[in-house]
Every structure is written in structure tokens, then in C-alpha cells.
Write an enzyme that holds these catalytic residues in place. Structure first.
Site, PDB file in Angstrom:
ATOM      1  N   PRO A 220       0.833  -1.213   0.000  1.00 20.60           N
ATOM      2  CA  PRO A 220       0.000   0.000   0.000  1.00 20.60           C
ATOM      3  C   PRO A 220       0.865   1.260   0.000  1.00 20.60           C
ATOM      4  CG  PRO A 220      -0.666  -1.549   1.719  1.00 20.60           C
ATOM      5  CD  PRO A 220       0.652  -2.024   1.202  1.00 20.60           C
ATOM      6  N   PRO A 221       0.282   2.400  -0.333  1.00 19.77           N
ATOM      7  CA  PRO A 221       1.055   3.656  -0.288  1.00 19.77           C
ATOM      8  C   PRO A 221       1.481   3.990   1.134  1.00 19.77           C
ATOM      9  CG  PRO A 221      -0.964   3.916  -1.584  1.00 19.77           C
ATOM     10  CD  PRO A 221      -1.066   2.593  -0.894  1.00 19.77           C
ATOM     11  N   THR A 223       4.032   2.751   2.948  1.00 19.49           N
ATOM     12  CA  THR A 223       4.583   1.693   3.807  1.00 19.49           C
ATOM     13  C   THR A 223       6.103   1.657   3.804  1.00 19.49           C
ATOM     14  OG1 THR A 223       4.240   0.163   1.962  1.00 19.49           O
ATOM     15  CG2 THR A 223       2.550   0.231   3.665  1.00 19.49           C
ATOM     16  N   LYS A 225       8.345   1.693   0.783  1.00 20.09           N
ATOM     17  CA  LYS A 225       9.006   0.970  -0.316  1.00 20.09           C
ATOM     18  C   LYS A 225      10.219   1.749  -0.832  1.00 20.09           C
ATOM     19  CE  LYS A 225       5.148   0.825  -2.655  1.00 20.09           C
ATOM     20  NZ  LYS A 225       4.221   1.340  -1.631  1.00 20.09           N
ATOM     21  N   THR A 226      10.061   3.036  -1.058  1.00 18.38           N
ATOM     22  CA  THR A 226      11.186   3.850  -1.528  1.00 18.38           C
ATOM     23  C   THR A 226      12.279   3.937  -0.471  1.00 18.38           C
ATOM     24  OG1 THR A 226       9.628   5.153  -2.850  1.00 18.38           O
ATOM     25  CG2 THR A 226      11.815   6.090  -2.497  1.00 18.38           C
ATOM     26  N   HIS A 442     -28.355  11.218  17.058  1.00 23.35           N
ATOM     27  CA  HIS A 442     -27.740  10.424  15.990  1.00 23.35           C
ATOM     28  C   HIS A 442     -26.460   9.745  16.483  1.00 23.35           C
ATOM     29  CE1 HIS A 442     -26.825   9.694  11.614  1.00 23.35           C
ATOM     30  NE2 HIS A 442     -25.599   9.604  12.113  1.00 23.35           N
ATOM     31  N   GLU A 443     -25.564  10.514  17.100  1.00 25.63           N
ATOM     32  CA  GLU A 443     -24.304   9.941  17.586  1.00 25.63           C
ATOM     33  C   GLU A 443     -24.536   9.012  18.771  1.00 25.63           C
ATOM     34  OE1 GLU A 443     -21.734  10.193  15.840  1.00 25.63           O
ATOM     35  OE2 GLU A 443     -22.485  11.758  14.507  1.00 25.63           O
ATOM     36  N   HIS A 446     -25.366   5.631  17.337  1.00 27.66           N
ATOM     37  CA  HIS A 446     -24.150   4.925  16.900  1.00 27.66           C
ATOM     38  C   HIS A 446     -23.425   4.298  18.091  1.00 27.66           C
ATOM     39  CE1 HIS A 446     -24.270   5.876  12.715  1.00 27.66           C
ATOM     40  NE2 HIS A 446     -24.104   7.185  12.866  1.00 27.66           N
ATOM     41  N   ASP A 519     -23.631   7.448   6.015  1.00 22.81           N
ATOM     42  CA  ASP A 519     -23.789   6.136   6.642  1.00 22.81           C
ATOM     43  C   ASP A 519     -24.552   5.180   5.731  1.00 22.81           C
ATOM     44  OD1 ASP A 519     -22.500   7.075   8.905  1.00 22.81           O
ATOM     45  OD2 ASP A 519     -24.361   7.760   9.836  1.00 22.81           O
TER      46      ASP A 519
END
Length: 644
Positions: A220-221, A223, A225-226, A442-443, A446, A519
Site C-alpha cells: 500500500p502507499p 509503507t 518501499k522507496t 444520531h451519535e 451509533h 452512513d
């Protein structure tokens, strides 16, 4: 981290620094010497007789002088012919007499006019300027012609448009080693073999082993690699050529192939070395397009040249080709075959221990307070890549500096995590009373459902302070452990959490708002994947309708397989039934715990945020319905195979 300073490369032996051949230089200097001598000889004054100035005045007064030339430092004059010369037709004495040096005599012009002497003034001459004005255009033409002819002899690849744009980094300053890379221990172990070959190649070649020609880093971007590629060069102490795959491609066909040839020519001259190509998918996409007329001649020629170059150099020549990509599924199969990119190293997101190691690396340059526990931060940041963790440390340091603190505290890290996950606080966004109550309920919906669902993690915080672009509130729920699989009951629980906010609005106000649009979108996408990709449907069974998605990039989906209208209708009905059931179960939970919903919403309206022991006490009074477990684990009817 800054890139290392490029190291100057010495000029090749037996070559002039200005790029011109020695024979051409010698001929040029001969031409310059010839022009200078010619100009000097032509500008020399003629030899003449020198006479005293007093004698010159006597000759003027006696009427013998016919004409004079007055210059800056002397007077040149001619005498009138004698009487016998007049009879023969001569007009003036051709000989020239000179007085030198010229005295300051203000009466001289009047004396010359009184005796009818022809006067000519010579302008001041600058022979150096005249010589330079003559030679400068010739020298410019000579240098331009020599440089152009030399480049033409070297071929078209030497022109700047066809040269490689690779950046060469030396490891003398800002050296990157494996100590600077954390959280990817398996990848470092795989790459240690490359470093060992570059340092001690004889240990491998004496046994007949061949080092892999190419190593492909996938993940993934963010992580690292470079950073891993630069660490290999730093550990081995060899030149490091770095270039992005998009820099090969140009508008003109053939330029990319020329740059590939030039890059490998430079690498072979400086072997042993490492050539790193970042974002390989920009160059190495598959050459079998899905639609007609979708080819790209320039990209395909560049890819063909890269394949040819990888086949052209020996395995033990000392040139190691590294490449990085986060889309390995789109690469051309010819790149991935044995003999080219022999080894594929996965650089995945770090686990909990890896995140703690990465935080330790980035926290070395930050003054931390005593209450900071990096192990707790690693537990609260599942799914964060190395770049995300580096940004987390930097954001926490910026928040501490904004508050003029002497060290970065744990509260700064917690606030930085919230900013990265939910966005910046929008305190200037003022909500009216109805909007505040709607967001609070609403929260709270959740949070109540999230505290009951398996694998959802602990509810850390509830807030009705607007954040980000469109979030009027948020419920922060962080998983306690790293998860690599999701069970069916966890997916169903996730659907209930997403729909819990809308269910709380309907239960409290008997109407719904637009606040649940995001949602609903997420719940619909999750339900569709559950039916079409994960095979969690009683009707369809283990059938994958969606194609495999991108391995490391989220949001990139492949087109659906060709299906019949009847199957498409069945899929839509299954998705709707799953969402409807999750919504009804969320309503049942909130109806059973309506008193807790009221308490949490009222506390949110008073304090705007709830966390810690206060939130834990409020959520401890929730009672789950008896039919919840049966809905989360429906149990599939197994197929019985009877033998005839």
C-alpha cells in the site's frame, strides 16, 4: 528526510572536458592565431622619416608643406614637389615625414590655414576593440559548430530529450540504512541477501548462485518501499539511481526507449549499483487492452525496451533493478516472469509491534513528556502505515508547539489521531437547537449499538462538535487488536452501527434527516460486497459476482461479471433485505434502551463531548435484545449430498 546530495562524477579518461575532440581544438587555435597575425600586420603604420618639430614649422612657414594628417600622437605630412617636378606633372611629394612626439601648440591650426595647407584629422583608434569585434563572431561560430558536430557524432541518444532523467545519490551524506526502516522486518530480511551480494559477491558466485535481476516491492502507499530501496544502497555503499516510471514517457514516440537505454548504459559504467524505478505501474501496464484502440505506442515501446535491457545484462554484472508499485495486478505478465523481476517482496502495513517500532524511530527527534506511551499509541492506530505514523508524530508536535508546551504530551497525540481520522474542528460552524439535538441523538445511536457489536472495538469518544467537510459530529470507535478477517456476524454488526444513527433519529423525532447519507452509502456498499463478493447469501450461495478488487488501493473496483437480469434482480433484493433487517434490529435495540439514549443525548448537549469513565458508565446500562445473537449468526442451510 532530505535526499542525499548527488555526487559529482569524474570525466571519462582521454576526453576533453568541453566535449570537443583534441584535433578540432588544435585546428581552432591555429585559425585564431592566423587571424590575429593578419590583423596585426594589416594595422601596422607604414615606415616614414622622422623630423624635428621645429623643422616642420620652418617648412610650413616657407610654403613647402602640401598636406598634413594630425593624429593623437604625431603629425604626418607631405611636401610640395620641387620646380622641376612640377614641370614633369607631379602634384606632391609622395614621401611622408613624421614629427614625434606631438607638442602642445595652440597656434598650429592658424599657421596651417594661413599657408593653405590641407588638414586631415585622424580619429582615435582602438585596435584591441576592433580585433575583438572581428574575432568574437568567428569564435562563437567555431564553438557552436564544434559542439554540435561532436553531439551528432555521438548519436541521437546523447541529445537531452533522449537522456535519462535519473537522479544519482551518493551515500556519503544523509546515509539511509536499515536502522532507519522499522515495522517491515520480513521485507528487510528478504533484502539482506541483495546487500550481501553487493558487498561480497564472491561468496555467492563461487557456489554458482545468481543474484536476482530484479526485485519488485509491492504494498500500500506509505509503507516505506522507496525508503527500503535507499536503505539497500546505503547498506551496500553503492551508487543509487532513482527515477519515476512516468519520467520515461514523453509525447514523442521513441524518447522513452532512448531514456531506458541511456539509464542502463550509465548503470553498467558505475556497477555495482542499484537502479530504482518508482511507481512501475505507470510504465509496465499490461499490453492487452480491454477495449480496442486503447494502446499507447510510446508506453509500449518503452516497456519493450525495458524488457530487452533486463534480458541484456548478466545476472552477476552488479546492476540490481528495484521497482515499487501499489498496483501489481495491472503489470504486464512479461515483467513478472522468472528472469526479470525474480523476487516479489510485500511491504504491508505494520502490525502493532511494527507500529511501535516506527513510532520510536520518528519520536527520536521529538521531546516527549513522561505520560506518552508509544505502546498505547500503537494499539490505537490499527491500519496506519509508516507515513501515517510519521504524520501523527509531526501533527502532535505542531499541536504542542501551538500551545507553547515544553514537551509533547499524550493529549496532543490523542488530538492528532482525531484530526487525522475525522478532520479539523469547525468551531465557527454554529448549529441551531434542532440540529444540535438531531446530531446528539444520531451519535448516541451509533454509540449504543457499537458498544454491543462483536469485533467493533471500544467506543472511545462521542462528540457533536463539527469536524472536517461535512461531519456535524462523530463517534470514535477504535479496534483493540489488528484484524485481518471479518466474520459474518461482524459484518452484520457493522451494518447495524452504520444505520444506528438514522434509527435513533426516527425513533426520537418520528422523522429522519440528511445527516445519515454517508452512513447509508457505506452500509449499501458493505451489503453489496457481502452478497456479491463474500458469498454470504442463502439464496446465491458462495458465488462471486464482483471481480477481484485492487490488492493495496482502496476504492478501485473492477466491473461486475456479465450476469442475467434475473440474477441482478435477485442481488438487489438480497441487498435490500439485508439492510432492512439490520435497520429493524437497530430500531429494536434503541427502543429497548431508550432511557440510555436520552441520557447520552442530554449529556452530549450539555458537554458537547463524552469520553473516559463518564461514557463508560453511561454505556454500561445497555441491555441487548434476546433475538440479537440469532440475527447476527443466522446459520446457513448446508447442502446435503446423497449418493445414488
Amino acid at each position: 528526510m532530505q535526499n542525499p546530495t548527488p555526487s559529482p562524477r569524474p570525466n571519462p579518461p582521454n576526453q576533453n572536458p568541453n566535449g570537443l575532440k583534441p584535433t578540432l581544438v588544435n585546428i581552432g587555435w591555429l585559425v585564431v592565431w592566423f587571424l590575429v597575425m593578419t590583423f596585426t600586420l594589416t594595422r601596422m603604420p607604414p615606415r616614414s622619416e622622422q623630423v624635428p618639430y621645429s623643422e616642420f614649422l620652418t617648412q610650413v612657414e616657407s610654403g613647402q608643406v602640401a598636406a598634413v594628417r594630425v593624429s593623437e600622437r604625431r603629425i604626418e605630412y607631405r611636401l610640395k614637389p620641387a620646380d622641376d617636378a612640377v614641370l614633369e606633372g607631379e602634384t606632391a611629394d609622395p614621401s611622408v615625414s613624421v614629427t614625434t612626439p606631438l607638442p602642445a601648440d595652440p597656434d598650429l591650426p592658424r599657421l596651417l590655414r594661413s599657408h593653405a595647407v590641407e588638414i586631415t584629422a585622424v580619429p582615435v583608434s582602438n585596435w584591441v576593440g576592433g580585433l575583438w569585434s572581428l574575432l568574437f563572431p568567428l569564435l562563437m561560430l567555431w564553438f557552436l559548430w564544434g559542439a554540435f558536430s561532436n553531439r551528432i557524432q555521438e548519436g541521437p541518444a546523447a541529445l537531452s530529450v533522449g537522456k535519462s532523467k535519473a537522479r544519482i545519490y551518493s551515500q556519503t551524506e544523509h546515509r539511509v540504512t536499515f536502522d532507519d526502516v522499522a515495522g517491515v522486518d520480513e521485507a528487510k530480511a528478504e533484502l539482506q541477501e541483495i546487500v550481501g551480494f553487493l558487498k561480497e559477491s564472491k561468496r555467492y558466485t563461487r557456489l554458482g548462485a545468481k543474484i536476482p535481476k530484479g526485485v519488485l516491492l509491492v504494498g500500500p502507499p506509505g509503507t516505506g518501499k522507496t525508503l527500503l530501496a535507499r536503505a539497500i544502497a546505503g547498506e551496500a555503499g553503492v551508487p543509487f539511481f532513482s527515477m519515476s516510471a512516468s519520467e520515461f514517457i514523453e509525447m514523442f514516440v521513441g524518447v522513452g526507449a532512448s531514456r531506458v537505454r541511456n539509464l542502463f548504459e550509465q548503470a553498467k559504467k558505475q556497477a555495482p549499483c542499484i537502479v530504482f524505478i518508482d511507481e512501475l505501474d505507470a510504465l509496465g501496464k499490461s499490453r492487452t487492452p480491454n477495449t480496442p484502440f486503447a494502446g499507447n505506442d510510446e508506453r509500449e515501446q518503452t516497456l519493450n525496451q525495458l524488457l530487452a535491457e533486463m534480458d541484456g545484462f548478466e545476472p552477476n554484472a552488479g546492476v540490481i533493478l528495484l521497482a515499487a508499485t501499489n498496483r501489481p495486478e495491472v503489470l504486464d505478465p512479461a515483467l513478472l516472469r522468472a528472469g526479470r523481476f525474480d523476487r516479489r517482496v510485500v511491504v504491508d502495513r505494520p502490525d502493532r509491534q511494527g507500529r511501535e517500532a516506527i513510532l520510536n524511530v520518528h519520536a527520536k527527534s521529538v521531546h516527549l513528556a513522561d505520560d506518552v506511551a508509544l505502546s498505547k499509541l500503537a494499539a490505537r492506530t490499527p491500519g496506519f502505515a509508516g507515513a501515517d505514523l510519521a504524520n501523527l508524530v509531526n501533527e502532535a508536535a505542531l499541536l504542542a508547539a501551538r500551545k507553547n508546551r515544553a514537551a509533547v504530551m499524550m493529549a496532543d497525540f490523542n488530538e492528532a489521531i482525531e484530526r487525522m481520522l475525522t478532520g479539523l474542528e469547525k468551531k465557527s460552524r454554529i448549529l441551531n437547537d434542532l440540529e444540535k439535538r438531531t446530531v446528539a441523538y444520531h451519535e448516541a445511536g451509533h454509540a449504543i449499538i457499537g458498544s454491543l457489536m462483536p469485533g467493533a472495538g471500544k467506543v472511545e469518544k462521542i462528540s457533536i462538535v463539527p469536524r472536517g467537510v461535512g461531519a456535524l459530529g462523530y463517534t470514535l470507535q477504535l479496534p483493540e487488536d489488528d484484524r485481518f478477517l471479518m466474520m459474518e456476524d461482524e459484518i452484520r454488526g457493522r451494518l447495524m452501527i452504520l444505520l444506528g444513527g438514522r434509527a435513533a433519529e426516527e425513533l426520537t423525532f418520528d422523522r429522519v434527516s440528511t445527516g445519515a447519507s454517508d452512513d447509508i452509502q457505506k452500509a449499501t456498499d458493505l451489503a453489496e460486497r457481502c452478497i456479491t463478493l463474500y458469498g454470504m447469501s442463502k439464496t446465491l450461495g458462495p458465488v462471486a459476482v464482483e471481480r477481484t478488487q485492487a490488492q493495496f488501493l482502496e476504492g478501485l473496483t473492477q466491473p461486475r461479471r456479465p450476469i442475467s437480469p434475473h440474477l441482478s434482480e435477485t442481488i438487489d433484493r438480497e441487498i435490500k433485505d439485508l439492510i432492512d433487517q439490520a435497520y429493524q434490529m437497530a430500531l429494536e435495540i434503541l427502543l429497548r434502551n431508550q432511557t440510555v439514549l436520552e441520557h447520552i443525548a442530554q449529556n452530549l448537549l450539555d458537554a458537547e463531548s463524552l469520553e473516559g469513565e463518564t461514557l463508560k458508565t453511561l454505556l454500561s446500562n445497555i441491555r441487548p435484545p434476546t433475538e440479537l445473537q440469532s440475527w447476527l449468526n443466522p446459520g446457513h442451510q448446508r447442502l446435503r449430498v446423497s449418493h445414488v
